[in-house]
Design an enzyme around this catalytic site. Sequence first.
Site, PDB file in Angstrom:
ATOM      1  N   LYS A  57      39.564  31.604  78.253  1.00 32.11           N
ATOM      2  CA  LYS A  57      39.242  30.517  77.249  1.00 32.11           C
ATOM      3  C   LYS A  57      40.415  29.858  76.533  1.00 32.11           C
ATOM      4  O   LYS A  57      41.162  30.964  75.445  1.00 32.11           O
ATOM      5  CB  LYS A  57      38.351  31.367  76.220  1.00 32.11           C
ATOM      6  CG  LYS A  57      37.957  30.591  75.346  1.00 32.11           C
ATOM      7  CD  LYS A  57      37.754  31.080  73.400  1.00 32.11           C
ATOM      8  CE  LYS A  57      38.995  30.423  72.632  1.00 32.11           C
ATOM      9  NZ  LYS A  57      39.223  29.540  72.010  1.00 32.11           N
TER      10      LYS A  57
ATOM     11  N   GLU B 274      48.774  40.228  71.613  1.00 27.39           N
ATOM     12  CA  GLU B 274      50.362  39.557  72.071  1.00 27.39           C
ATOM     13  C   GLU B 274      49.653  38.765  70.528  1.00 27.39           C
ATOM     14  O   GLU B 274      49.539  38.113  70.363  1.00 27.39           O
ATOM     15  CB  GLU B 274      50.766  38.248  72.739  1.00 27.39           C
ATOM     16  CG  GLU B 274      51.110  39.098  73.925  1.00 27.39           C
ATOM     17  CD  GLU B 274      52.531  40.081  73.831  1.00 27.39           C
ATOM     18  OE1 GLU B 274      52.995  39.280  73.179  1.00 27.39           O
ATOM     19  OE2 GLU B 274      52.884  40.661  75.018  1.00 27.39           O
TER      20      GLU B 274
ATOM     21  N   CYS C 284      55.143  32.232  67.534  1.00 32.23           N
ATOM     22  CA  CYS C 284      55.401  33.368  66.870  1.00 32.23           C
ATOM     23  C   CYS C 284      56.681  34.295  66.966  1.00 32.23           C
ATOM     24  O   CYS C 284      56.541  35.090  66.061  1.00 32.23           O
ATOM     25  CB  CYS C 284      54.661  34.169  67.808  1.00 32.23           C
ATOM     26  SG  CYS C 284      55.444  34.038  69.276  1.00 32.23           S
TER      27      CYS C 284
ATOM     28  N   GLU D  91      53.103  36.020  57.150  1.00 29.89           N
ATOM     29  CA  GLU D  91      53.135  34.937  58.461  1.00 29.89           C
ATOM     30  C   GLU D  91      52.454  34.090  57.880  1.00 29.89           C
ATOM     31  O   GLU D  91      51.524  33.417  58.371  1.00 29.89           O
ATOM     32  CB  GLU D  91      52.114  35.667  60.468  1.00 29.89           C
ATOM     33  CG  GLU D  91      53.046  34.066  60.961  1.00 29.89           C
ATOM     34  CD  GLU D  91      52.462  34.596  62.716  1.00 29.89           C
ATOM     35  OE1 GLU D  91      51.408  34.970  62.160  1.00 29.89           O
ATOM     36  OE2 GLU D  91      52.930  34.275  63.585  1.00 29.89           O
TER      37      GLU D  91
END
Length: 471
Positions: free
Chosen positions: A169, A244, A278, A376
């Site tokens: 997905k 992750e 990331c 973040e």
Amino acid sequence: MDYNKLYINGEWVDGASGKWIEVENPYTMEKFARVPRGNAEDVDKAAKAAKAAFPAWSSKTLDERIALMENFLSAFRSYEDELVDMISKELGAPKAFARTSHCEYQYTRVRSYIDLAPSVPMIEKMEQSTTYRFPVGVIGCITPWNYPLGQVIQKVVPALLMGNTVVLKPSQQTPLTSYILADCFEKAGFPAGVFNFVTGRGGEVGNALSTHPDVDMVSFTGSTKGGVEVSRQALGTVKHISLELGGKSPCVLLPSDDYEQAIRACFNTILLNSGQTCTALSRILVPSKDKEAIEQLMKDIVKEYVAGDPSDPSVKLGPVASRAQFDKIKSYIERGLAEGARLLAGSVPCEPEHGYFIDPVIFTDVDNGMDIAQEEIFGPVLCVIGYDDIDEAVRIANDVKYGLNAAVWGPKDDAINVALRIESGNVYINDGPRDTAAPFGGWKQSGIGREGGVYGMIEFTQQKALFDTGH
Ligand code: NAP
């Protein structure tokens, strides 16, 4: 390529819902494609197909699986121009960056997995037993939008090589690249049901994958919030979970006479891909005594990072990926100003008219306790933080909930000593290159598990111990 279909059990089929998700080009701000809004019924078909295909696929020899993966790699390479074009359209990435980092680097990754697959320790002899590794089964792969190709490759290729079957997905925001990959798996000759692909929303398709009884493992890349939610759901049927997640990574500059190379390297992580990486080094920790000089250098160098038309080969920065991303980054810039940080470069962006552009933003006089230093932002926003001694630099580096990536610049031995004290899964020492064979993954709330190389393949196996030293 028929973007109106899903790929299940070796066939391009209609989605069950009859509903659609529109895909926007963040540069032109046009909705230029639509894909099926998959649902639980589609996931059920895909998971059942993957389960049915598993016995035959996992019984193939590694050589047979590698041969098909070689076919895949050839097909994948043959689509380079289409992939570059698509990544640029659905993500807004400049074409030059889309070619090198988004696309060509993935050939290196696939090559690395193929070459290292024979060295995964499938059988290990211990003093009183023998340990065998087996594939886990059906893997639900859930991926984000920021590297629509790379994040899929990092999961699907090692999972398949280890004998698992897959339901993918991709992000609803950037699903089109995955159609090209699905076509490559089909052209490569992978048997029906080994690779399946369902587009849709996290709350529907992602949720259905995380809870489906036939899915044995969820391999998730995305935000920490999303990873926690997916894990909660996956634990209901005790699935293997690999995560992750996000980062707030430090770049520590040790005292030096020359900071230019370090600044450029840091900028390349936090500014390229519009900061939507990331591993971006979003906090730069500098010796207080040199802070002013470093700030001046930054002001000069940042002028080279101009945002513009992604198809212009000289452009380094495209727009950010979406309206939601634009609003989120803008609100953090406003918050940084409200928190008392000072702008060294950039400004609060104006209402977008042609592309979701945000010019590079550098905040200085940042306290590591501020939200802009802790959370973040996932945009081209860098925080400059001064430190007085190495212990303080290490303390600040580690004072976040994340632990994905870091960099230390300085004399090599000193830099390694500092790196060993930083709580993160990866640390770059000076201009150390990326190594596809190394394990990649996070400490703390940046994740569970590893991708890349032998460790990334071990992730998709489970062990069985035979106590076989008796008669
Ligand atoms: P996200 O919102 O967490 O979404 C990631 C994927 O998970 C998407 O496919 C999303 O579906 C799906 N999803 C979200 N919530 C879900 C739920 N409750 N149940 C099931 N599926 C769910 O993350 P993103 O905004 O796409 O990506 C940015 C994040 O990814 C950043 O935090 C970045 O640091 C992280 N990231 C980490 C790595 C790494 O290797 N550590 C690499 C790349 C990115 P939708 O299609 O609905 O969005």
